[in-house]
Design a protein around this motif. Sequence first.
Motif, PDB file in Angstrom:
ATOM      1  N   ASP A 275      -2.212   3.872   5.895  1.00  0.00           N
ATOM      2  CA  ASP A 275      -2.253   2.583   5.421  1.00  0.00           C
ATOM      3  C   ASP A 275      -1.129   1.901   6.320  1.00  0.00           C
TER       4      ASP A 275
ATOM      5  N   GLU B 296      -1.506   9.012   2.950  1.00  0.00           N
ATOM      6  CA  GLU B 296      -1.779   8.064   2.718  1.00  0.00           C
ATOM      7  C   GLU B 296      -1.180   6.770   3.255  1.00  0.00           C
TER       8      GLU B 296
ATOM      9  N   LYS C  72       0.861  -1.466  -0.082  1.00  0.00           N
ATOM     10  CA  LYS C  72      -0.403   0.376  -0.105  1.00  0.00           C
ATOM     11  C   LYS C  72       1.341   1.183  -0.087  1.00  0.00           C
TER      12      LYS C  72
END
Length: 87
Positions: A71, A67, A23
């Motif tokens: 994650d 992000e 991710k």
Amino acid sequence: MDTITNKRLIVEFSGWMECDLDKTWFQYIGNDPYEGVMGGDIHITGKEYMTLPPELQGNFILKCLGETYMDALDAELVHCDVEVDEL
């Protein structure tokens, strides 16, 4: 409402993250075509980034810190200040 002219928003932070390799994304910023790909955005995963030699890793930047933090498998935000600064 106060005007934002002559102001800037500053975020100061420190910490660490254990990234989820599937991710976490990196974007190519180098000058040369990458592995025969011409034009367009080139993105690779954390797994792919880890397989690159150090001299090629320098051609990539983390696509999005936020992000990646969201994650992350584990993380600690040691310090985070948000300030409105007058210019």
